[in-house]
Write a protein that holds these residues in place. Structure first.
Motif, PDB file in Angstrom:
ATOM      1  N   ARG A 164       0.841  -1.198   0.000  1.00 29.83           N
ATOM      2  CA  ARG A 164       0.000   0.000   0.000  1.00 29.83           C
ATOM      3  C   ARG A 164       0.877   1.249   0.000  1.00 29.83           C
ATOM      4  N   LEU A 165       0.447   2.254  -0.757  1.00 29.40           N
ATOM      5  CA  LEU A 165       1.182   3.506  -0.884  1.00 29.40           C
ATOM      6  C   LEU A 165       0.439   4.616  -0.157  1.00 29.40           C
ATOM      7  N   TRP A 166       1.202   5.467   0.528  1.00 31.42           N
ATOM      8  CA  TRP A 166       0.626   6.543   1.326  1.00 31.42           C
ATOM      9  C   TRP A 166       1.392   7.844   1.075  1.00 31.42           C
ATOM     10  N   ASP A 167       0.674   8.956   1.199  1.00 32.02           N
ATOM     11  CA  ASP A 167       1.346  10.243   1.220  1.00 32.02           C
ATOM     12  C   ASP A 167       2.101  10.364   2.538  1.00 32.02           C
ATOM     13  N   ALA A 168       3.398  10.639   2.470  1.00 32.83           N
ATOM     14  CA  ALA A 168       4.219  10.607   3.679  1.00 32.83           C
ATOM     15  C   ALA A 168       3.802  11.652   4.699  1.00 32.83           C
ATOM     16  N   ALA A 169       3.351  12.808   4.254  1.00 31.76           N
ATOM     17  CA  ALA A 169       3.017  13.899   5.173  1.00 31.76           C
ATOM     18  C   ALA A 169       1.624  13.754   5.771  1.00 31.76           C
ATOM     19  N   THR A 170       0.651  13.305   4.960  1.00 32.62           N
ATOM     20  CA  THR A 170      -0.746  13.311   5.400  1.00 32.62           C
ATOM     21  C   THR A 170      -1.327  11.932   5.656  1.00 32.62           C
ATOM     22  N   GLY A 171      -0.701  10.884   5.125  1.00 30.64           N
ATOM     23  CA  GLY A 171      -1.257   9.548   5.258  1.00 30.64           C
ATOM     24  C   GLY A 171      -2.359   9.238   4.266  1.00 30.64           C
ATOM     25  N   ARG A 172      -2.538  10.105   3.266  1.00 29.13           N
ATOM     26  CA  ARG A 172      -3.589   9.879   2.271  1.00 29.13           C
ATOM     27  C   ARG A 172      -3.297   8.604   1.492  1.00 29.13           C
ATOM     28  N   ASP A 173      -4.326   7.793   1.282  1.00 27.74           N
ATOM     29  CA  ASP A 173      -4.208   6.527   0.561  1.00 27.74           C
ATOM     30  C   ASP A 173      -3.950   6.808  -0.920  1.00 27.74           C
ATOM     31  N   LEU A 174      -2.827   6.292  -1.426  1.00 33.34           N
ATOM     32  CA  LEU A 174      -2.470   6.511  -2.827  1.00 33.34           C
ATOM     33  C   LEU A 174      -2.651   5.259  -3.672  1.00 33.34           C
ATOM     34  N   GLY A 175      -3.229   4.213  -3.096  1.00 33.60           N
ATOM     35  CA  GLY A 175      -3.489   3.010  -3.864  1.00 33.60           C
ATOM     36  C   GLY A 175      -2.758   1.802  -3.309  1.00 33.60           C
ATOM     37  N   ALA A 176      -3.019   0.646  -3.913  1.00 35.24           N
ATOM     38  CA  ALA A 176      -2.436  -0.613  -3.447  1.00 35.24           C
ATOM     39  C   ALA A 176      -2.062  -1.479  -4.639  1.00 35.24           C
ATOM     40  N   GLU A 177      -0.991  -2.246  -4.477  1.00 39.15           N
ATOM     41  CA  GLU A 177      -0.518  -3.160  -5.518  1.00 39.15           C
ATOM     42  C   GLU A 177      -0.599  -4.595  -5.009  1.00 39.15           C
ATOM     43  N   PRO A 178      -1.462  -5.437  -5.585  1.00 40.41           N
ATOM     44  CA  PRO A 178      -1.464  -6.860  -5.214  1.00 40.41           C
ATOM     45  C   PRO A 178      -0.162  -7.513  -5.655  1.00 40.41           C
ATOM     46  N   GLN A 179       0.462  -8.270  -4.748  1.00 45.16           N
ATOM     47  CA  GLN A 179       1.743  -8.893  -5.064  1.00 45.16           C
ATOM     48  C   GLN A 179       1.596 -10.341  -5.535  1.00 45.16           C
ATOM     49  N   ARG A 180       0.525 -10.993  -5.123  1.00 45.98           N
ATOM     50  CA  ARG A 180       0.261 -12.397  -5.486  1.00 45.98           C
ATOM     51  C   ARG A 180       1.415 -13.316  -5.080  1.00 45.98           C
ATOM     52  N   THR A 181       1.995 -13.015  -3.929  1.00 48.69           N
ATOM     53  CA  THR A 181       3.112 -13.812  -3.426  1.00 48.69           C
ATOM     54  C   THR A 181       2.889 -14.222  -1.974  1.00 48.69           C
ATOM     55  N   GLY A 182       1.633 -14.221  -1.518  1.00 48.11           N
ATOM     56  CA  GLY A 182       1.360 -14.463  -0.109  1.00 48.11           C
ATOM     57  C   GLY A 182       1.556 -13.191   0.690  1.00 48.11           C
ATOM     58  N   TRP A 183       1.904 -13.338   1.949  1.00 45.78           N
ATOM     59  CA  TRP A 183       2.167 -12.172   2.788  1.00 45.78           C
ATOM     60  C   TRP A 183       3.372 -11.395   2.263  1.00 45.78           C
ATOM     61  N   VAL A 184       3.359 -10.083   2.433  1.00 47.15           N
ATOM     62  CA  VAL A 184       4.519  -9.256   2.132  1.00 47.15           C
ATOM     63  C   VAL A 184       5.343  -9.140   3.413  1.00 47.15           C
ATOM     64  N   THR A 185       6.564  -9.687   3.398  1.00 47.53           N
ATOM     65  CA  THR A 185       7.373  -9.752   4.619  1.00 47.53           C
ATOM     66  C   THR A 185       8.507  -8.733   4.669  1.00 47.53           C
ATOM     67  N   ALA A 186       8.873  -8.133   3.521  1.00 46.70           N
ATOM     68  CA  ALA A 186       9.948  -7.143   3.519  1.00 46.70           C
ATOM     69  C   ALA A 186       9.797  -6.230   2.321  1.00 46.70           C
ATOM     70  N   LEU A 187      10.294  -4.989   2.466  1.00 46.85           N
ATOM     71  CA  LEU A 187      10.189  -3.975   1.417  1.00 46.85           C
ATOM     72  C   LEU A 187      11.490  -3.188   1.310  1.00 46.85           C
ATOM     73  N   GLY A 188      11.799  -2.743   0.105  1.00 47.66           N
ATOM     74  CA  GLY A 188      12.875  -1.795  -0.116  1.00 47.66           C
ATOM     75  C   GLY A 188      12.485  -0.874  -1.257  1.00 47.66           C
ATOM     76  N   TRP A 189      12.749   0.427  -1.108  1.00 51.35           N
ATOM     77  CA  TRP A 189      12.382   1.397  -2.140  1.00 51.35           C
ATOM     78  C   TRP A 189      13.646   2.134  -2.562  1.00 51.35           C
ATOM     79  N   TYR A 190      13.978   2.035  -3.838  1.00 53.14           N
ATOM     80  CA  TYR A 190      15.223   2.569  -4.357  1.00 53.14           C
ATOM     81  C   TYR A 190      14.951   3.412  -5.596  1.00 53.14           C
ATOM     82  N   ALA A 191      16.014   3.930  -6.190  1.00 52.97           N
ATOM     83  CA  ALA A 191      15.861   4.781  -7.361  1.00 52.97           C
ATOM     84  C   ALA A 191      15.199   4.043  -8.513  1.00 52.97           C
TER      85      ALA A 191
END
Length: 325
Positions: free
Chosen positions: A182-209
């Protein structure tokens, strides 16, 4: 009547004195207690020349990444350490006791916040100094010097396992038991949408360039919601090493895999025990397993080169070696 009562009392007293007494039970033999419980490491993170190790008892240990020698150890939390993030001026840790702390390099708390009633799973620092945390019961919240700026309760069902911040700090991401990023606006927490991963639970994340990478409980990595790598197994931990453009995945079935940014498996081997946490830096990897061991690996060969015991580094024995597969 009175003399009869006195006589009975005298007979009872004599009987108590003459009654055979049972010898006191000897203290338990400590050798009968069985082997001590394994000292379980719950979080690992490598940064520069340092390796941070978090334990189930809330202890944080900073060690020399090359030698394994302890540099500094302190009690960071009252519960298991679940998340460790390196900062330019120290460390950020989150715990099942509901607290998140910014530490100086000397182990002094600079900033501490507690989310009452929630066990925290992960935390990430925002550019303005606020902290994003993911917690049990699906909570995602932003904390600053005042308190909780915004919160999304139940955002991921049972738990939010992982959080990440975009390179520009404008957006944040979270993942958990609902299988969504799920994506959120960092300042306000506004919901920016969600991406289904189809891999079961999401256990780790990394965001890079080059985008977001998410690890699913089936052991697959996704890139911005699209399949990226083949499954490794039921996943317990993951570490990203962007300096070498490689990912390290550790699984509950004991498998470890090194994957490049094309999604190809460079190496895979068996750690010998369910993996609890992993870290990666260059050609060296660290795994914490359910048997209480922290092993050091050469990722180019898939071979254990050392084991970190409680207080020192010792050479790995032959049974610690793993066959490259």
């Amino acid at each position: 009547m009175k003399r009869g009562v006195i006589a009975i009392a005298i007979v009872a007293a004599v009987a108590l004195l003459l009654w055979p007494r049972r010898a006191p039970m000897p203290p338990p033999d400590p050798t009968d207690a069985g082997p001590p419980a394994a000292h379980r490491v719950t979080a690992l993170r490598a940064a520069g020349d340092a390796l941070a190790i978090g334990d189930e008892d809330g202890t944080l240990s900073i060690r020399d990444a090359a030698t394994g020698e302890p540099r500094l150890t302190w009690v960071a939390h009252a519960g298991p350490v679940r998340g460790i993030a390196p900062l330019p001026d120290g460390w950020l840790t989150s715990s099942a006791d509901g607290s998140v702390v910014r530490w100086s390099p000397e182990g002094h708390p600079r900033w501490r916040r507690r989310v009452v009633g929630y066990a925290l799973n992960d935390a990430a620092l925002l550019p303005d100094g606020a902290v994003l945390v993911g917690a049990e019961r699906g909570l995602v919240t932003r904390l600053d010097a005042v308190g909780s700026t915004w919160r999304q309760a139940g955002a991921h069902g049972q738990a939010a396992f992982a959080v990440a911040v975009s390179p520009d700090g404008a957006q944040v991401a979270s993942g958990g038991t609902d299988g969504l990023v799920r994506l959120w606006d960092a300042a306000t927490g506004r919901d920016l949408g969600a991406e289904p991963q189809r891999t079961g639970w999401v256990t780790a994340l990394g965001w890079y360039a080059d985008g977001r990478y998410a690890l699913g409980s089936d052991g697959r990595l996704t890139h911005d919601g699209h399949p990226f790598s083949a499954p490794v197994g039921e996943t317990a931990a993951v570490a990203f090493a962007r300096d070498a453009d490689r990912f390290l995945i550790g699984a509950e079935n004991g498998r470890i895999a090194v994957i490049d940014t094309a999604g190809d498996v460079l190496a895979s081997w068996d750690a010998g025990s369910p993996v609890m946490a992993v870290a990666l830096a260059g050609d060296r990897a660290w795994t914490a397993t359910a048997d209480g061991r922290v092993r050091v690996w050469d990722v180019t060969q898939g071979r254990s080169i050392a084991t970190l015991p409680e207080n020192s580094l010792r050479a790995a024995t032959g049974d610690a070696d793993a066959d490259l597969r």
